[in-house]
Design an enzyme around this catalytic site. Structure first.
Site, PDB file in Angstrom:
ATOM      1  N   CYS A  69     -75.705 -46.040-115.059  1.00  0.00           N
ATOM      2  CA  CYS A  69     -74.663 -46.169-115.444  1.00  0.00           C
ATOM      3  C   CYS A  69     -74.029 -47.833-116.616  1.00  0.00           C
ATOM      4  O   CYS A  69     -74.608 -48.728-115.671  1.00  0.00           O
ATOM      5  CB  CYS A  69     -73.794 -44.929-114.959  1.00  0.00           C
ATOM      6  N   CYS A  90     -71.239 -48.878-115.546  1.00  0.00           N
ATOM      7  CA  CYS A  90     -70.988 -49.940-114.777  1.00  0.00           C
ATOM      8  C   CYS A  90     -71.391 -50.315-113.841  1.00  0.00           C
ATOM      9  O   CYS A  90     -71.265 -51.399-113.508  1.00  0.00           O
ATOM     10  CB  CYS A  90     -69.365 -49.270-114.407  1.00  0.00           C
TER      11      CYS A  90
END
Length: 145
Positions: free
Chosen positions: A54, A56
């Site tokens: 991901c 993030c």
């Protein structure tokens, strides 16, 4: 291993290494997770990063985890990681110990096998990295003495 799995393994390698090159132990099987928690002393602290591909994780979670684990005055006794989407059985086993809704990336702090702190993806995504670092630091300061 099929072509997709091999591609994802190669794609994930630098993301895994971002933690393991900084002292995090990679727990890649269900047995490795169980063995770790079966051998950890009740008074020892463990910082866990549930890694992922991901965005993030790349931009926020891994750098924050590494920075605080290296620089904070109070540090956990051990730092380990599982990789969601790569080490599925290990991640599932770790999530059983964490006992929260599955979230990746995420971070957890244990004392023995008792969860003391958990930071799910929604507390990582979209926040300034300094705030994430401060949350981890506060958890370390409270539980890693």
């Amino acid at each position: 291993m099929n072509a997709y799995e091999e591609y994802m393994k190669q794609l994930a390698m630098p993301m895994r290494n971002e933690l393991t090159n900084q002292g995090f132990k990679s727990l890649e099987t269900e047995e490795a997770v169980a063995d770790y928690f079966n051998s950890v002393a009740d008074d020892k602290t463990t910082f866990v990063v549930v890694n992922s591909v991901c965005g993030c994780a790349a931009g926020l979670a891994r750098p924050a985890a590494v920075t605080v684990a290296q620089q904070n005055d109070h540090k956990p006794d051990a730092a380990v990681t599982v990789f969601a989407g790569q080490d599925r059985e290990a991640t599932d086993m770790m999530r059983q110990y964490i006992g929260q809704v599955p979230s990746s990336p995420s971070m957890a702090l244990f004392k023995g096998t008792e969860l003391k702190y958990f930071m799910p993806r929604e507390h990582i995504e979209g926040r300034p990295i300094e705030e994430i670092c401060m949350d981890i630091k506060e958890a370390f300061d409270e539980h890693c003495q």
